[in-house]
Design a protein around this motif. Structure first.
Motif, PDB file in Angstrom:
ATOM      1  N   ARG A 119      39.833  37.913  38.896  1.00 21.94           N
ATOM      2  CA  ARG A 119      40.125  37.498  40.269  1.00 21.94           C
ATOM      3  C   ARG A 119      39.775  36.026  40.493  1.00 21.94           C
ATOM      4  O   ARG A 119      40.629  35.223  40.888  1.00 21.94           O
ATOM      5  CB  ARG A 119      39.321  38.367  41.257  1.00 21.94           C
ATOM      6  CG  ARG A 119      39.590  38.014  42.703  1.00 21.94           C
ATOM      7  CD  ARG A 119      38.615  38.700  43.644  1.00 21.94           C
ATOM      8  NE  ARG A 119      37.265  38.187  43.411  1.00 21.94           N
ATOM      9  CZ  ARG A 119      36.138  38.780  43.809  1.00 21.94           C
ATOM     10  NH1 ARG A 119      36.202  39.934  44.442  1.00 21.94           N
ATOM     11  NH2 ARG A 119      34.959  38.248  43.558  1.00 21.94           N
ATOM     12  N   PRO A 133      44.664  37.826  46.841  1.00 21.83           N
ATOM     13  CA  PRO A 133      44.126  39.173  46.625  1.00 21.83           C
ATOM     14  C   PRO A 133      44.426  39.629  45.195  1.00 21.83           C
ATOM     15  O   PRO A 133      45.579  39.616  44.760  1.00 21.83           O
ATOM     16  CB  PRO A 133      44.868  40.044  47.641  1.00 21.83           C
ATOM     17  CG  PRO A 133      45.584  39.092  48.557  1.00 21.83           C
ATOM     18  CD  PRO A 133      45.813  37.841  47.761  1.00 21.83           C
ATOM     19  N   VAL A 134      43.369  39.982  44.475  1.00 29.69           N
ATOM     20  CA  VAL A 134      43.506  40.427  43.082  1.00 29.69           C
ATOM     21  C   VAL A 134      42.674  41.691  42.893  1.00 29.69           C
ATOM     22  O   VAL A 134      41.499  41.718  43.243  1.00 29.69           O
ATOM     23  CB  VAL A 134      42.990  39.357  42.090  1.00 29.69           C
ATOM     24  CG1 VAL A 134      43.075  39.861  40.649  1.00 29.69           C
ATOM     25  CG2 VAL A 134      43.751  38.050  42.238  1.00 29.69           C
ATOM     26  N   SER A 135      43.285  42.721  42.349  1.00 30.88           N
ATOM     27  CA  SER A 135      42.544  43.904  41.913  1.00 30.88           C
ATOM     28  C   SER A 135      42.705  44.030  40.419  1.00 30.88           C
ATOM     29  O   SER A 135      43.781  43.757  39.892  1.00 30.88           O
ATOM     30  CB  SER A 135      43.105  45.176  42.534  1.00 30.88           C
ATOM     31  OG  SER A 135      42.446  45.468  43.713  1.00 30.88           O
ATOM     32  N   CYS A 136      41.665  44.502  39.757  1.00 32.26           N
ATOM     33  CA  CYS A 136      41.742  44.573  38.309  1.00 32.26           C
ATOM     34  C   CYS A 136      40.835  45.661  37.778  1.00 32.26           C
ATOM     35  O   CYS A 136      39.707  45.822  38.239  1.00 32.26           O
ATOM     36  CB  CYS A 136      41.334  43.212  37.740  1.00 32.26           C
ATOM     37  SG  CYS A 136      41.408  43.133  35.951  1.00 32.26           S
ATOM     38  N   THR A 137      41.336  46.431  36.830  1.00 33.71           N
ATOM     39  CA  THR A 137      40.502  47.353  36.053  1.00 33.71           C
ATOM     40  C   THR A 137      40.619  46.956  34.590  1.00 33.71           C
ATOM     41  O   THR A 137      41.734  46.845  34.072  1.00 33.71           O
ATOM     42  CB  THR A 137      40.963  48.815  36.253  1.00 33.71           C
ATOM     43  OG1 THR A 137      40.736  49.179  37.616  1.00 33.71           O
ATOM     44  CG2 THR A 137      40.182  49.774  35.355  1.00 33.71           C
ATOM     45  N   ARG A 195      49.992  38.507  45.780  1.00 28.24           N
ATOM     46  CA  ARG A 195      49.023  39.577  45.501  1.00 28.24           C
ATOM     47  C   ARG A 195      49.220  40.030  44.065  1.00 28.24           C
ATOM     48  O   ARG A 195      50.343  40.062  43.566  1.00 28.24           O
ATOM     49  CB  ARG A 195      49.301  40.726  46.470  1.00 28.24           C
ATOM     50  CG  ARG A 195      48.557  41.972  46.172  1.00 28.24           C
ATOM     51  CD  ARG A 195      48.288  42.785  47.420  1.00 28.24           C
ATOM     52  NE  ARG A 195      49.467  43.145  48.212  1.00 28.24           N
ATOM     53  CZ  ARG A 195      49.401  43.983  49.239  1.00 28.24           C
ATOM     54  NH1 ARG A 195      48.250  44.520  49.591  1.00 28.24           N
ATOM     55  NH2 ARG A 195      50.493  44.280  49.926  1.00 28.24           N
ATOM     56  N   MET A 196      48.139  40.408  43.390  1.00 27.45           N
ATOM     57  CA  MET A 196      48.230  40.749  41.969  1.00 27.45           C
ATOM     58  C   MET A 196      47.320  41.927  41.654  1.00 27.45           C
ATOM     59  O   MET A 196      46.150  41.937  42.047  1.00 27.45           O
ATOM     60  CB  MET A 196      47.794  39.508  41.184  1.00 27.45           C
ATOM     61  CG  MET A 196      47.837  39.635  39.707  1.00 27.45           C
ATOM     62  SD  MET A 196      47.648  37.985  38.925  1.00 27.45           S
ATOM     63  CE  MET A 196      45.938  38.030  38.460  1.00 27.45           C
ATOM     64  N   ILE A 197      47.866  42.916  40.958  1.00 25.84           N
ATOM     65  CA  ILE A 197      47.105  44.113  40.584  1.00 25.84           C
ATOM     66  C   ILE A 197      47.262  44.320  39.078  1.00 25.84           C
ATOM     67  O   ILE A 197      48.385  44.449  38.584  1.00 25.84           O
ATOM     68  CB  ILE A 197      47.618  45.334  41.388  1.00 25.84           C
ATOM     69  CG1 ILE A 197      47.332  45.100  42.874  1.00 25.84           C
ATOM     70  CG2 ILE A 197      46.994  46.627  40.884  1.00 25.84           C
ATOM     71  CD1 ILE A 197      47.939  46.126  43.799  1.00 25.84           C
ATOM     72  N   CYS A 198      46.147  44.325  38.355  1.00 22.99           N
ATOM     73  CA  CYS A 198      46.199  44.331  36.891  1.00 22.99           C
ATOM     74  C   CYS A 198      45.359  45.456  36.298  1.00 22.99           C
ATOM     75  O   CYS A 198      44.241  45.703  36.747  1.00 22.99           O
ATOM     76  CB  CYS A 198      45.606  43.050  36.312  1.00 22.99           C
ATOM     77  SG  CYS A 198      46.268  41.540  36.986  1.00 22.99           S
ATOM     78  N   SER A 199      45.869  46.066  35.244  1.00 23.17           N
ATOM     79  CA  SER A 199      45.069  46.939  34.389  1.00 23.17           C
ATOM     80  C   SER A 199      45.141  46.350  32.987  1.00 23.17           C
ATOM     81  O   SER A 199      46.237  46.096  32.485  1.00 23.17           O
ATOM     82  CB  SER A 199      45.635  48.363  34.376  1.00 23.17           C
ATOM     83  OG  SER A 199      45.615  48.915  35.678  1.00 23.17           O
ATOM     84  N   GLU A 234      36.218  42.014  35.423  1.00 20.91           N
ATOM     85  CA  GLU A 234      37.202  42.231  36.492  1.00 20.91           C
ATOM     86  C   GLU A 234      37.102  41.141  37.564  1.00 20.91           C
ATOM     87  O   GLU A 234      38.116  40.691  38.115  1.00 20.91           O
ATOM     88  CB  GLU A 234      37.003  43.634  37.085  1.00 20.91           C
ATOM     89  CG  GLU A 234      37.428  44.726  36.089  1.00 20.91           C
ATOM     90  CD  GLU A 234      36.839  46.105  36.339  1.00 20.91           C
ATOM     91  OE1 GLU A 234      37.213  47.042  35.612  1.00 20.91           O
ATOM     92  OE2 GLU A 234      35.978  46.251  37.232  1.00 20.91           O
ATOM     93  N   TYR A 252      32.476  46.814  40.364  1.00 22.50           N
ATOM     94  CA  TYR A 252      33.346  46.054  39.454  1.00 22.50           C
ATOM     95  C   TYR A 252      32.535  45.547  38.279  1.00 22.50           C
ATOM     96  O   TYR A 252      31.313  45.407  38.368  1.00 22.50           O
ATOM     97  CB  TYR A 252      33.987  44.862  40.197  1.00 22.50           C
ATOM     98  CG  TYR A 252      35.175  45.307  41.021  1.00 22.50           C
ATOM     99  CD1 TYR A 252      36.457  45.266  40.492  1.00 22.50           C
ATOM    100  CD2 TYR A 252      34.996  45.807  42.299  1.00 22.50           C
ATOM    101  CE1 TYR A 252      37.545  45.711  41.240  1.00 22.50           C
ATOM    102  CE2 TYR A 252      36.078  46.260  43.045  1.00 22.50           C
ATOM    103  CZ  TYR A 252      37.346  46.204  42.513  1.00 22.50           C
ATOM    104  OH  TYR A 252      38.414  46.656  43.237  1.00 22.50           O
TER     105      TYR A 252
END
Lengths: 334, 334
Positions: A216, A229-233, A150-154, A212, A208
């Motif tokens: 993903r 699963p990737v979230s990104c702002t 899982r990866m969450i990026c800003s 962004e 999104y």
């Protein structure tokens, strides 16, 4: 290297095109001929390559005859229009736009991460989105070691991502500020000097931005993790040409910070800059015109199981665009 | 409001002290007397409040006699040294430093979030870290609606967080750039103009900075969620005085974006700025000298169960410091 190649660049006058010319020269790519192509309004201008002046021609299919490699860097619409003709003419197209990136027939490649994808190209190879390519230079070595889950990026994205006019708009904005005047943005939707704009590329109905979603989808394709699963702002910041990304990642296996650091240090194209005691961590000012991406602030993530938090910085115009495209060509000529 | 209060400010000449004076005046706080206190080197200077000049005195316990409220904003060491004497003298201390924030005997308060904590103070009330206070203005309404379970933050912190010298250092850095000179940083560990520094406050052995640990510990205390998993990376950006935070949060209950927006819009002190179609989202340039914190970019998080991704912006010197401190006093005099 091998015998000289005939190279074309569409978008030669843009920020990425100019960096590509500089890199072709600096990295001693075997160039037998260089054709600089652009829109009609640039015809008549000249640019210098290896001390020789080259006249810019209009980018038209007739100009593709005999080319070995064509770099397309003039936006998605022009890529869609020109790539098939170039392939027809026998060139391998390395496309910097988003036009073909998610096409199943087209490899999407960061050479240090998934070079094997180059084996099966059908004439077009896609160069990833800038933020994605730079992010993966930190993520890939950790994925190889621990298995990304899982990866969450800003992101903290430089103005060069909007091309040469992005750079001048930041310069103009700072000048306006120093003269007590209002900024007059046209490239960005709002003033960028001393500001942050949480909006890169177009908005989609989901809320999104396209940028962004690229993070993903392109990460999934490059890493061969189709349901990651990737979230990104994505955020535009008043920095000239290096992007930074704050990443929180969860892994399959238990993580260890020393092992993570070793994996990054051993990864081709990544540079470990992670010595808090001596105030060392990668920053944009040190990553303009630099081949390696810097990875630092590696520590155990406190909110994810088997998680690591870290920070990656890379030159948006180089690893995020021109350099990665050229590295693809370098792989192919080897 | 009630009868006039005798107010003291320690750190009156600092960035937060000056904002506090402005806010005391602008918000019509019932001030019967204002004592401006600072270090010995500021003695003799004068500052204007409600059109009258007030001489700065040295901050010493003798000066606390008869005060109703003392705002401490001169660093943790001075807070530790002075707060007990002020309480002894009968004043309620509102402390802007980190000295007492995690003390079980001291309430840590964002008045819109946990006003109930004010009921049990014993003379000292702690004002939260700037990033934490601003982050929670977006998180709290969503927590109240959906039940916060996990929080992952990347900050974009303005230079005002380092005080008045942070602001001049960014100005000087930009001026040096425009003159083609090198920046000469002293407040920040590296040049901040056109750069990003992933380092705010001191590093700890864990690899986290104190600022990042404050986000975790203070959020847990203010929200009464003592084991809330929080990850945070804090980054200094070339912006003058509004902080921004990119937040990914997981909740107990299923989330709904429309409900989330409604919860933010209804929350005192938060302002919903979330209209991508019209390119509206909160940005630092619109949040200097502004009471409300802006919340936008609210959308379903794609990597967390029952998750929301969003973006909060607030004035570091106001909601992140002076305004929140004054709001605590306003609550107490009501």
């Amino acid at each position: 290297m091998s015998e000289g190649k005939r190279i074309g660049i569409v978008g030669a006058t843009g920020a990425v095109g100019r960096e590509l010319m500089e890199l072709l020269e600096a990295r001693d790519f075997p160039v037998a001929e260089l054709r600089l192509l652009a829109s009609a309004r640039s015809v008549g201008k000249e640019l210098t390559f290896r001390g020789e002046s080259i006249a810019i021609k209009e980018a038209r299919p007739e100009e593709f005859a005999g080319l070995d490699y064509l770099f397309l860097s003039a936006g998605g619409d022009r890529s869609l229009a020109m790539a098939p003709a170039a392939v027809e003419a026998g060139a391998v197209v390395i496309d910097n736009s988003s036009a073909f990136r998610m096409d199943d027939e087209v490899p999407l490649v960061v050479p240090e991460v998934n070079p094997e994808a180059l084996l099966n190209h059908k004439g077009i190879i896609a160069n990833p989105n800038c933020s994605t390519a730079i992010t993966l230079m930190g993520v890939a070595p950790l994925h190889q070691r621990f298995g990304l889950k899982r990866m969450i990026c800003s992101t903290y994205q430089a103005v060069s991502g909007a091309g040469a006019t992005g750079i001048t708009e930041l310069e103009d904005g700072v000048r306006a500020w120093s003269e007590g005047k209002d900024a007059n943005p046209s490239t960005f939707p709002h003033p960028i000097a001393f500001n942050l704009i949480p909006h890169v590329d177009k908005f989609l109905e989901s809320g999104y931005t396209k940028e962004e979603v690229k993070m993903r989808n392109e990460s999934r394709k490059i890493l061969s993790l189709p349901s990651l699963p990737v979230s990104c702002t994505c955020v535009r910041v008043p920095v000239f040409r290096a992007h930074a990304i704050s990443i929180f990642a969860e892994f399959e296996k238990p993580v260890d910070v020393a092992e993570a650091r070793a994996a990054v240090a051993a990864f081709d194209g990544a540079e470990l800059v992670d010595d808090p005691t001596n105030l060392e961590y990668p920053m944009p000012l040190g990553y303009s015109s630099k081949v390696a991406c810097g990875v630092g602030r590696i520590r155990r993530d406190e909110a994810l199981e088997n998680g690591l938090a870290f920070w990656v910085v890379g030159d948006q115009l180089w690893k995020g665009a021109a350099l990665n495209a050229l590295q693809i060509a370098e792989h192919l000529v080897r």
